[in-house]
Scaffold this motif. Sequence first.
Motif, PDB file in Angstrom:
ATOM      1  N   HIS A  27       0.835  -1.202   0.000  1.00  0.00           N
ATOM      2  CA  HIS A  27       0.000   0.000   0.000  1.00  0.00           C
ATOM      3  C   HIS A  27       0.872   1.255   0.000  1.00  0.00           C
ATOM      4  N   ARG A  28       1.905   1.228   0.843  1.00  0.00           N
ATOM      5  CA  ARG A  28       2.808   2.377   0.950  1.00  0.00           C
ATOM      6  C   ARG A  28       3.629   2.542  -0.329  1.00  0.00           C
ATOM      7  N   GLY A  31       1.346   3.789  -3.028  1.00  0.00           N
ATOM      8  CA  GLY A  31       1.006   5.187  -2.814  1.00  0.00           C
ATOM      9  C   GLY A  31       2.136   6.107  -3.233  1.00  0.00           C
ATOM     10  N   HIS A  75      -3.708  -0.450  -4.428  1.00  0.00           N
ATOM     11  CA  HIS A  75      -3.958   0.651  -3.492  1.00  0.00           C
ATOM     12  C   HIS A  75      -5.466   0.870  -3.320  1.00  0.00           C
ATOM     13  N   GLY A  79      -7.202  -0.139   0.011  1.00  0.00           N
ATOM     14  CA  GLY A  79      -7.771   1.027   0.684  1.00  0.00           C
ATOM     15  C   GLY A  79      -9.224   0.804   1.050  1.00  0.00           C
TER      16      GLY A  79
ATOM     17  N   TRP B  22      -7.509  11.814   9.278  1.00  0.00           N
ATOM     18  CA  TRP B  22      -7.708  10.365   9.249  1.00  0.00           C
ATOM     19  C   TRP B  22      -9.079  10.053   8.627  1.00  0.00           C
ATOM     20  N   THR B  25      -9.043  10.948   4.868  1.00  0.00           N
ATOM     21  CA  THR B  25      -8.422   9.946   4.008  1.00  0.00           C
ATOM     22  C   THR B  25      -9.429   8.871   3.619  1.00  0.00           C
ATOM     23  N   HIS B  99      -5.727  13.767  -0.946  1.00  0.00           N
ATOM     24  CA  HIS B  99      -5.525  12.430  -0.384  1.00  0.00           C
ATOM     25  C   HIS B  99      -4.052  12.014  -0.502  1.00  0.00           C
ATOM     26  N   GLY B 100      -3.485  12.228  -1.667  1.00  0.00           N
ATOM     27  CA  GLY B 100      -2.114  11.784  -1.922  1.00  0.00           C
ATOM     28  C   GLY B 100      -1.090  12.575  -1.137  1.00  0.00           C
ATOM     29  N   HIS B 102      -1.558  14.216   1.639  1.00  0.00           N
ATOM     30  CA  HIS B 102      -1.646  13.841   3.055  1.00  0.00           C
ATOM     31  C   HIS B 102      -0.969  12.495   3.302  1.00  0.00           C
ATOM     32  N   GLY B 103      -1.113  11.569   2.328  1.00  0.00           N
ATOM     33  CA  GLY B 103      -0.428  10.279   2.453  1.00  0.00           C
ATOM     34  C   GLY B 103       1.075  10.453   2.523  1.00  0.00           C
TER      35      GLY B 103
END
Lengths: 124, 143
Positions: A27-28, A31, A75, A79, B22, B25, B99-100, B102-103
């Motif tokens: 996932h990381r 991303g 993802h 998610g 949180w 997201t 979203h991205g 913040h990720g």
Amino acid sequence: MGLKRNVSLTTGLKYKGQGPMLTFVLHRLGGLGMAIFITVHILASFVGGEIGSFFNNIYEHWAFQIVIFFFVLFHAINGLRITILDLWPKLLEHLREAVWVEWAVFIPIYGLAVFVIITTALGG
Amino acid sequence: MATKSKSLPLTKRGLNFEMLMWIFTRLSALAMYALILFAIIGALVMGARNQMNLADVLRWGFMPNNTHVLSTDVPDLAPWATPFWRFVASALVLVATAHGVHGLVVIADDYIVSPRGRSIVRFISIVFMLAMIGIGVYVIWTA
């Protein structure tokens, strides 16, 4: 300071997080990959010209599409799993089963997409 | 005996900015599913069944921008380049960028822990986010 660990790196690498840990890593990774890909893609489209088409031609290549589809699809599906488990915390007891369900959804969709990308690339 | 709830009441949980992000997201992810599904259904309505393969439909779904259907068998780009689809694409850029970015901040926070470092990360991320939204929306409306 931020990288100060309580365990050695080799111990960390041997950590057996199994299924859920693998989804966390993917996932990381996905991303980060998407963030870099989309940033460069938007900038390339904005700049245009030779530099722009240089990058966008890479993105249209079938090999790159196979990688980026893996990132995006994993993802998205992972998610959705995280969102469902977070919003209904009682389901967290079934985390490992949820990860299996996730792969059962991911593999057919991704497999089909890869099959289509490759047959298209071979002129199908 | 009734089992005690494991979750804390909202007042004890601390309703701060990180908590809101949180939630954001999760909600922005749900919004992206809705937008992507909407774009895929739109593509099927506009004849994608005969003119695009699965990978092309997904590419359109992830960003409903008319340049994403250029290399397919779609005969006329006009229905794909309407202001309506540009608005959908702009909405997706807005949600996805927030979203991205913040990720990225969440990942950076795992490695940068000093308060000063974190505020620098936040400043850079806000500038970066606004710039990418501006450029992305510009590209969508001029493409």
